[in-house]
Design an enzyme around this catalytic site. Structure first.
Site, PDB file in Angstrom:
ATOM      1  N   GLY A  46       7.479  -0.120   4.306  1.00 33.69           N
ATOM      2  CA  GLY A  46       5.888  -0.383   4.354  1.00 33.69           C
ATOM      3  C   GLY A  46       5.562  -0.024   5.193  1.00 33.69           C
ATOM      4  O   GLY A  46       4.760   1.390   6.523  1.00 33.69           O
ATOM      5  N   ASP A 105       3.797  -3.436   7.509  1.00 34.56           N
ATOM      6  CA  ASP A 105       2.449  -1.871   7.722  1.00 34.56           C
ATOM      7  C   ASP A 105       0.849  -3.288   7.081  1.00 34.56           C
ATOM      8  O   ASP A 105       0.018  -2.722   8.220  1.00 34.56           O
ATOM      9  CB  ASP A 105       2.594  -1.105   6.528  1.00 34.56           C
ATOM     10  CG  ASP A 105       3.232  -2.195   5.111  1.00 34.56           C
ATOM     11  OD1 ASP A 105       2.968  -3.486   4.901  1.00 34.56           O
ATOM     12  OD2 ASP A 105       3.341  -1.754   3.747  1.00 34.56           O
ATOM     13  N   ASP A 108      -1.261  -9.043   4.320  1.00 35.27           N
ATOM     14  CA  ASP A 108      -2.397  -9.283   3.193  1.00 35.27           C
ATOM     15  C   ASP A 108      -2.932 -10.829   2.704  1.00 35.27           C
ATOM     16  O   ASP A 108      -3.301 -11.584   3.359  1.00 35.27           O
ATOM     17  CB  ASP A 108      -1.962  -8.408   1.768  1.00 35.27           C
ATOM     18  CG  ASP A 108      -2.349  -8.503   0.534  1.00 35.27           C
ATOM     19  OD1 ASP A 108      -3.932  -7.720   0.778  1.00 35.27           O
ATOM     20  OD2 ASP A 108      -2.068  -9.085  -0.218  1.00 35.27           O
ATOM     21  N   LYS A 136      -6.093  -6.953   6.196  1.00 37.04           N
ATOM     22  CA  LYS A 136      -6.374  -7.489   5.156  1.00 37.04           C
ATOM     23  C   LYS A 136      -7.214  -9.483   5.148  1.00 37.04           C
ATOM     24  O   LYS A 136      -6.554 -10.049   4.577  1.00 37.04           O
ATOM     25  CB  LYS A 136      -5.953  -7.094   3.856  1.00 37.04           C
ATOM     26  CG  LYS A 136      -6.737  -6.387   2.692  1.00 37.04           C
ATOM     27  CD  LYS A 136      -6.108  -6.020   1.695  1.00 37.04           C
ATOM     28  CE  LYS A 136      -5.685  -4.776   1.278  1.00 37.04           C
ATOM     29  NZ  LYS A 136      -4.470  -5.046   0.027  1.00 37.04           N
ATOM     30  N   PHE A 157      -7.131  -1.339  -2.404  1.00 39.01           N
ATOM     31  CA  PHE A 157      -5.817  -0.920  -1.934  1.00 39.01           C
ATOM     32  C   PHE A 157      -5.686  -0.144  -1.303  1.00 39.01           C
ATOM     33  O   PHE A 157      -6.117   1.394  -2.018  1.00 39.01           O
ATOM     34  CB  PHE A 157      -5.034  -1.082  -3.362  1.00 39.01           C
ATOM     35  CG  PHE A 157      -3.839  -1.104  -3.529  1.00 39.01           C
ATOM     36  CD1 PHE A 157      -2.641  -2.776  -3.365  1.00 39.01           C
ATOM     37  CD2 PHE A 157      -2.841   0.068  -3.379  1.00 39.01           C
ATOM     38  CE1 PHE A 157      -1.612  -2.267  -3.279  1.00 39.01           C
ATOM     39  CE2 PHE A 157      -1.554   0.421  -3.630  1.00 39.01           C
ATOM     40  CZ  PHE A 157      -1.325  -1.370  -3.044  1.00 39.01           C
ATOM     41  N   ASP A 164       2.781   2.628  -0.341  1.00 40.52           N
ATOM     42  CA  ASP A 164       2.960   2.887  -1.373  1.00 40.52           C
ATOM     43  C   ASP A 164       1.798   2.154  -2.419  1.00 40.52           C
ATOM     44  O   ASP A 164       1.405   1.719  -2.105  1.00 40.52           O
ATOM     45  CB  ASP A 164       4.387   3.205  -1.384  1.00 40.52           C
ATOM     46  CG  ASP A 164       4.477   2.000  -2.635  1.00 40.52           C
ATOM     47  OD1 ASP A 164       4.286   0.706  -1.511  1.00 40.52           O
ATOM     48  OD2 ASP A 164       5.089   2.264  -3.675  1.00 40.52           O
ATOM     49  N   ARG A 170       3.157   7.432   0.479  1.00 45.41           N
ATOM     50  CA  ARG A 170       3.811   6.834   1.649  1.00 45.41           C
ATOM     51  C   ARG A 170       3.581   8.025   3.324  1.00 45.41           C
ATOM     52  O   ARG A 170       3.531   8.465   3.892  1.00 45.41           O
ATOM     53  CB  ARG A 170       5.451   6.551   1.805  1.00 45.41           C
ATOM     54  CG  ARG A 170       5.916   5.197   0.969  1.00 45.41           C
ATOM     55  CD  ARG A 170       7.344   4.933   1.371  1.00 45.41           C
ATOM     56  NE  ARG A 170       7.665   4.097   0.113  1.00 45.41           N
ATOM     57  CZ  ARG A 170       7.087   2.356  -0.166  1.00 45.41           C
ATOM     58  NH1 ARG A 170       6.227   2.004   0.889  1.00 45.41           N
ATOM     59  NH2 ARG A 170       7.601   1.806  -1.396  1.00 45.41           N
TER      60      ARG A 170
HETATM   61  P1  XMP Z   1       1.913  -9.803   1.955  1.00 45.92           P
HETATM   62  O1  XMP Z   1       0.255 -10.815   0.488  1.00 45.92           O
HETATM   63  O2  XMP Z   1       2.717 -11.127   1.402  1.00 45.92           O
HETATM   64  O3  XMP Z   1       1.515  -8.866   1.516  1.00 45.92           O
HETATM   65  O4  XMP Z   1       1.203 -10.203   2.749  1.00 45.92           O
HETATM   66  C1  XMP Z   1       2.038  -7.481   2.510  1.00 45.92           C
HETATM   67  C2  XMP Z   1       3.360  -6.492   1.356  1.00 45.92           C
HETATM   68  O5  XMP Z   1       1.887  -6.669   0.271  1.00 45.92           O
HETATM   69  C3  XMP Z   1       1.771  -4.882   0.532  1.00 45.92           C
HETATM   70  N1  XMP Z   1       0.847  -4.815  -0.533  1.00 45.92           N
HETATM   71  C4  XMP Z   1       0.208  -3.317  -0.428  1.00 45.92           C
HETATM   72  N2  XMP Z   1       0.886  -2.066  -0.390  1.00 45.92           N
HETATM   73  N3  XMP Z   1      -1.696  -0.965  -0.092  1.00 45.92           N
HETATM   74  C5  XMP Z   1      -0.407  -1.102   0.157  1.00 45.92           C
HETATM   75  O6  XMP Z   1       0.455   0.114  -0.866  1.00 45.92           O
HETATM   76  C6  XMP Z   1      -2.248  -2.495  -0.148  1.00 45.92           C
HETATM   77  O7  XMP Z   1      -3.242  -2.594   0.141  1.00 45.92           O
HETATM   78  C7  XMP Z   1      -0.910  -3.889   0.138  1.00 45.92           C
HETATM   79  N4  XMP Z   1      -1.512  -5.279   0.284  1.00 45.92           N
HETATM   80  C8  XMP Z   1      -0.487  -5.164   0.964  1.00 45.92           C
HETATM   81  C9  XMP Z   1       2.800  -4.715   1.420  1.00 45.92           C
HETATM   82  O8  XMP Z   1       3.677  -4.182   0.630  1.00 45.92           O
HETATM   83  C10 XMP Z   1       2.932  -5.506   2.461  1.00 45.92           C
HETATM   84  O9  XMP Z   1       3.655  -5.551   3.331  1.00 45.92           O
END
Ligand code: XMP
Length: 182
Positions: A46, A105, A108, A136, A157, A164, A170
Site C-alpha cells: 500500500g 499508507d 487503521d 483513521k 474505505f 487498493d 492503487r
Molecule cells: P491496520 O488495521 O493494521 O491496517 O492499521 C493497516 C492496513 O489496512 C489496510 N487498510 C485499508 N486499505 N483502504 C484500503 O485500501 C482503507 O480504507 C483501509 N483501511 C485499512 C491497509 O492495507 C493498511 O496498510
C-alpha cells in the site's frame, strides 16, 4: 460490497491537495533529520506510491537515504482487517544504530504498524519514527500514534494513491472513497 471493479468511487483528496499535504510532511521530516542519513522502510504494497513521492521530496531537501521495503499481511481481499498480521518479506538492510522511518499508507486499527514497529525495534535502531499517508483514528484497536501523519480521514474505505480494493485502484493519483455497490 459488490465486486471491486463495480465500485462507485467519490474523490476525497484531489491531487493538488494531496501533494501539498505531503510537502508539508516532508518539510517536518527533513527538519527533524537534517544532516542525518535516514533509513526508510516502506510497507508494501500500500505505501509504494507514498514512499516513492516521499523519498524524492526528501532527496530535494538534501536528506540522504537508505531505502528498503517490508511486506506484512494484515488484509485479504476484504475491507475488514482480520486481526492477524504476518511477516511476508523482511528487510535486507542493517538498522542497528541507525535513524529509521517506517512508512505505511494508512493507520487503521493500528495492528500493522504495531507489529511492524515492534519487529524493526528488534534490530536496535538509534531511533524509530513512523510516517503514514493517512490516519483513521476512529478505527483504532491497538493504541498507536504515528509521528508523521499526512491526512486524518473519517471511517470510510478509501482507495487510490497506493491503496487498493481487491488489488484495484492503487494507480489513482488522488484519494477516493468507495461509496456503494454498482
Ligand atoms: P491496520 O488495521 O493494521 O491496517 O492499521 C493497516 C492496513 O489496512 C489496510 N487498510 C485499508 N486499505 N483502504 C484500503 O485500501 C482503507 O480504507 C483501509 N483501511 C485499512 C491497509 O492495507 C493498511 O496498510
Amino acid at each position: 460490497m459488490s465486486e471491486a471493479h463495480n465500485a462507485i468511487l467519490e474523490p476525497l483528496i484531489n491531487e493538488v491537495d494531496l501533494h501539498a499535504g505531503i510537502s508539508e510532511l516532508v518539510d517536518r521530516i527533513a527538519d527533524d533529520f537534517e544532516g542525518e542519513e535516514l533509513y526508510v522502510v516502506g510497507l508494501l504494497r500500500g505505501s509504494f506510491m507514498f514512499t516513492a513521492d516521499l523519498v524524492r521530496l526528501l532527496y530535494r531537501r538534501d536528506i540522504r537515504l537508505v531505502i528498503d521495503f517490508m511486506t506484512v499481511a494484515s488484509y485479504g481481499a476484504a475491507t475488514e482487517s482480520s486481526g492477524q498480521v504476518d511477516m511476508m518479506r523482511d528487510i535486507h538492510i542493517e538498522l542497528e544504530g541507525k535513524p529509521v522511518l517506517l512508512v505505511d499508507d494508512i493507520l487503521d486499527t493500528g495492528r500493522t504498524l504495531d507489529f511492524a514497529s515492534r519487529h524493526l525495534a528488534e534490530f536496535k535502531p538509534a531511533s524509530l519514527k513512523t510516517c503514514v499517508f493517512l490516519d483513521k483514528p476512529s478505527r483504532r484497536v491497538v493504541p498507536f500514534e504515528a509521528d508523521y501523519v499526512g491526512f486524518t480521514v473519517p471511517d470510510l474505505f478509501v482507495v487510490g494513491y497506493g491503496l487498493d480494493f481487491d488489488g484495484r485502484y492503487r494507480e489513482l493519483p488522488h484519494l477516493s472513497v468507495v461509496k456503494t455497490d454498482a
